[in-house]
Design a protein around this motif. Sequence first.
Motif, PDB file in Angstrom:
ATOM      1  N   SER A  54       1.172   3.093  19.953  1.00  0.00           N
ATOM      2  CA  SER A  54       1.929   2.967  18.427  1.00  0.00           C
ATOM      3  C   SER A  54       0.958   4.065  17.641  1.00  0.00           C
ATOM      4  N   VAL A  55       1.816   4.252  16.403  1.00  0.00           N
ATOM      5  CA  VAL A  55       1.182   5.169  15.307  1.00  0.00           C
ATOM      6  C   VAL A  55       1.328   4.489  14.014  1.00  0.00           C
ATOM      7  N   GLN A  56       0.729   4.296  13.449  1.00  0.00           N
ATOM      8  CA  GLN A  56       0.957   3.637  11.856  1.00  0.00           C
ATOM      9  C   GLN A  56       0.393   4.789  10.748  1.00  0.00           C
ATOM     10  N   PHE A  57       1.240   5.223  10.086  1.00  0.00           N
ATOM     11  CA  PHE A  57       0.985   6.155   8.865  1.00  0.00           C
ATOM     12  C   PHE A  57       0.714   5.247   7.492  1.00  0.00           C
ATOM     13  N   LYS A  58      -0.140   5.807   6.904  1.00  0.00           N
ATOM     14  CA  LYS A  58      -0.473   5.198   5.718  1.00  0.00           C
ATOM     15  C   LYS A  58      -0.752   6.254   4.710  1.00  0.00           C
ATOM     16  N   ARG A  59      -0.386   6.367   3.404  1.00  0.00           N
ATOM     17  CA  ARG A  59      -0.548   7.209   2.422  1.00  0.00           C
ATOM     18  C   ARG A  59      -1.093   6.503   1.283  1.00  0.00           C
ATOM     19  N   ALA A  60      -2.168   7.159   0.693  1.00  0.00           N
ATOM     20  CA  ALA A  60      -2.818   6.412  -0.538  1.00  0.00           C
ATOM     21  C   ALA A  60      -1.789   6.477  -1.848  1.00  0.00           C
ATOM     22  N   ARG A  61      -1.372   7.932  -1.959  1.00  0.00           N
ATOM     23  CA  ARG A  61      -0.794   8.016  -3.060  1.00  0.00           C
ATOM     24  C   ARG A  61       0.480   8.636  -2.617  1.00  0.00           C
ATOM     25  N   ILE A  62       1.929   8.558  -3.369  1.00  0.00           N
ATOM     26  CA  ILE A  62       2.975   9.376  -2.808  1.00  0.00           C
ATOM     27  C   ILE A  62       2.669  10.846  -2.894  1.00  0.00           C
ATOM     28  N   GLU A  63       2.029  11.567  -3.794  1.00  0.00           N
ATOM     29  CA  GLU A  63       1.837  13.063  -3.825  1.00  0.00           C
ATOM     30  C   GLU A  63       0.796  13.387  -3.050  1.00  0.00           C
ATOM     31  N   SER A  64      -0.026  12.496  -2.367  1.00  0.00           N
ATOM     32  CA  SER A  64      -1.097  12.976  -1.457  1.00  0.00           C
ATOM     33  C   SER A  64      -0.782  13.862  -0.360  1.00  0.00           C
ATOM     34  N   ALA A  65      -1.342  14.767  -0.043  1.00  0.00           N
ATOM     35  CA  ALA A  65      -1.194  15.566   1.190  1.00  0.00           C
ATOM     36  C   ALA A  65      -1.485  14.794   2.539  1.00  0.00           C
ATOM     37  N   ASP A  66      -2.727  14.118   2.316  1.00  0.00           N
ATOM     38  CA  ASP A  66      -3.480  13.674   3.276  1.00  0.00           C
ATOM     39  C   ASP A  66      -2.682  12.066   3.867  1.00  0.00           C
TER      40      ASP A  66
END
Length: 196
Positions: free
Chosen positions: A166-178
Amino acid sequence: MSPRLVGAMLAWELRRAGRAFMRHGGRFGIVLVLAALLGVAASIVGQRQADAAQQAQARLAERLAQRASAPVLPPAGGALDGRARLKAFDDYLPLHDDIPTVVQDLLNQAEDQHLVLARGDYRAQPDLQGGFMRYRMSLPVKGDAPAVLKLMQVALQSHKTLALESVQFKRARIESADVEVRLQWVLLTRLPEPVR
């Protein structure tokens, strides 16, 4: 009306609307309009990145499906009996002692992609009935989404008995590239040799 006259009238109307907006909204109104525009722009960028991540997941799922459907053992003349298939499967698996090498290789590949690694979880699950070991790894990484995809591709191509559960993606802020990604791997190996 000539195009020049229409352009002049449009410019005059825009200036008039701008002055009216400044009388009613002032600087605070300008700040609100700019904030709304930035919010719309961030939403568009976030949606594009989410679409790119979904496309990457779809491509990965397609490759994994192709890999899963590919025969592991080529048929040799005729149908192999059960014991021969089991022996061929056992011979295909890496040794239990190779687990640290595979883990180190995964960590090196993540560093090659300039990904930041957090502390992972590792768990060995022997399958005594099947006669093999499942070594489960949960590796959290942080970095650029295409670099994470590249890591998954390189790791799966490098180790034939490694699977991505499995792979779970999470982004801290919507505009963040990381992105922060939790990769759940399972490595199939032989059972450890009995101690003599």
